[in-house]
Design an enzyme around this catalytic site. Structure first.
Site, PDB file in Angstrom:
ATOM      1  N   ARG A  49       0.945  -1.203  -0.076  1.00 28.38           N
ATOM      2  CA  ARG A  49      -0.079  -0.066   0.163  1.00 28.38           C
ATOM      3  C   ARG A  49       0.950   1.251  -0.072  1.00 28.38           C
ATOM      4  NH1 ARG A  49      -5.406  -1.197   3.795  1.00 28.38           N
ATOM      5  NH2 ARG A  49      -6.133  -2.896   2.807  1.00 28.38           N
ATOM      6  N   ASP A 161     -14.634   9.691  10.606  1.00 29.01           N
ATOM      7  CA  ASP A 161     -13.798   8.457  10.192  1.00 29.01           C
ATOM      8  C   ASP A 161     -12.593   9.071  10.148  1.00 29.01           C
ATOM      9  OD1 ASP A 161     -14.243   5.628   8.314  1.00 29.01           O
ATOM     10  OD2 ASP A 161     -12.217   6.581   7.910  1.00 29.01           O
TER      11      ASP A 161
END
Length: 289
Positions: A49, A161
């Site tokens: 990632r 979030d």
């Protein structure tokens, strides 16, 4: 394809190497900032990632990247990091039994208690809201339950979030039509607009009633002025170790009204002997008085 392009493609296909020391340093930083516990099994996931970001920044190693994070004072580098490492998998009507319980039991009980007190302030928090499907579903159900009476209530919804990337998606409220198809057709017709390109958008009036905010659940205290009656935090704590989960559950407990409802993911548990919450049904708990 020219030779330069071939060389670049080959380089991109080669997985960057991360040393034990580099992995330990990044793992410690991620744990301390975000509570995410990266086990040894997640080493290749971390490299996969992050390596594109490292190459785009012309960083030769993960040590260089760690130094880059440490030197950045704008907060942008850490924000990019959490956008890449956080998992944001969700969909409409996920774990549908929770939404059924919310509509038929939890929300009516909360509203009845408020009516008895002469109050009309329903406070619902969707923590770890990802791209917004859960938050919008809850708000639709609040509209369905309260009906014409909804406008007489202070009944919006807070959705938070850690990733600004998914929050941007949530604020737009645009989803592929096949993703929305898991909702009942009546809700689709009532709360969505067809965009004509295979996508659907949550109606503007509904979008305006959700407050989307970036918020780190690892904050040692929650800065909310009033307690919540209902908190959804589903499939978030699976990324934390037990110590982090315990501390987070205590903070949620302090942020709730007595008899408030706490929804977690079906792969998570508080334990039926939890002193802070009493077990109601799988992954649904209620705060004690």
């Amino acid at each position: 394809m020219g030779n330069d392009a071939v060389d670049q493609a080959r380089a991109a296909a080669v997985m960057m190497q991360i040393s034990d020391q580099e992995f330990a340093a990044l793992r410690s930083l991620i744990y301390s900032r975000f509570g995410i516990n990266l086990t040894e099994e997640k080493r290749s996931l971390l490299v996969g990632r992050l390596q594109k970001l490292l190459r785009s920044q012309n960083l030769a190693s993960f040590q260089d990247y760690y130094d880059y994070l440490a030197k950045d004072t704008s907060g942008r580098a850490v924000s990019d990091l959490v956008n890449l490492i956080s998992t944001n998998y969700t969909y409409f009507n996920r774990e549908k039994d929770h939404f059924d319980y919310f509509l038929k039991t939890a929300l009516p009980q909360v509203c009845n208690r408020l009516r008895q007190r002469g109050q009309k302030d329903v406070r619902v928090w969707c923590a770890g809201c990802s791209s917004g499907e859960e938050a919008y579903t809850l708000l639709m159900l609040m509209h369905e339950y309260l009906g014409a009476e909804y406008r007489q209530w202070s009944a919006g919804l807070l959705a938070t979030d850690i990733s600004e990337r998914v929050l941007a998606t949530a604020r737009q409220g645009i989803y592929a039509a096949d993703k929305v198809a898991s909702l009942p057709e009546a809700l689709q017709r009532k709360y969505f607009v067809q965009l004509g390109d295979g996508r659907m958008q949550v109606a503007e009036a509904l979008r305006q009633e959700v407050t989307f905010r970036r918020f780190n659940l690892m904050n040692t205290s929650f800065p909310f002025k009033k307690p919540f009656q209902i908190i959804f935090c589903r499939n978030v704590m699976i990324y934390f170790d037990q110590q982090t989960r315990n501390a987070l559950v205590q903070r949620f407990h302090r942020a709730m009204e007595p008899d408030g409802y706490f929804f977690i993911g079906h792969s998570e548990t508080l334990g039926r002997d939890s002193a802070l919450f009493r077990y109601i049904m799988p992954a649904v708990y209620q705060k004690g008085n």
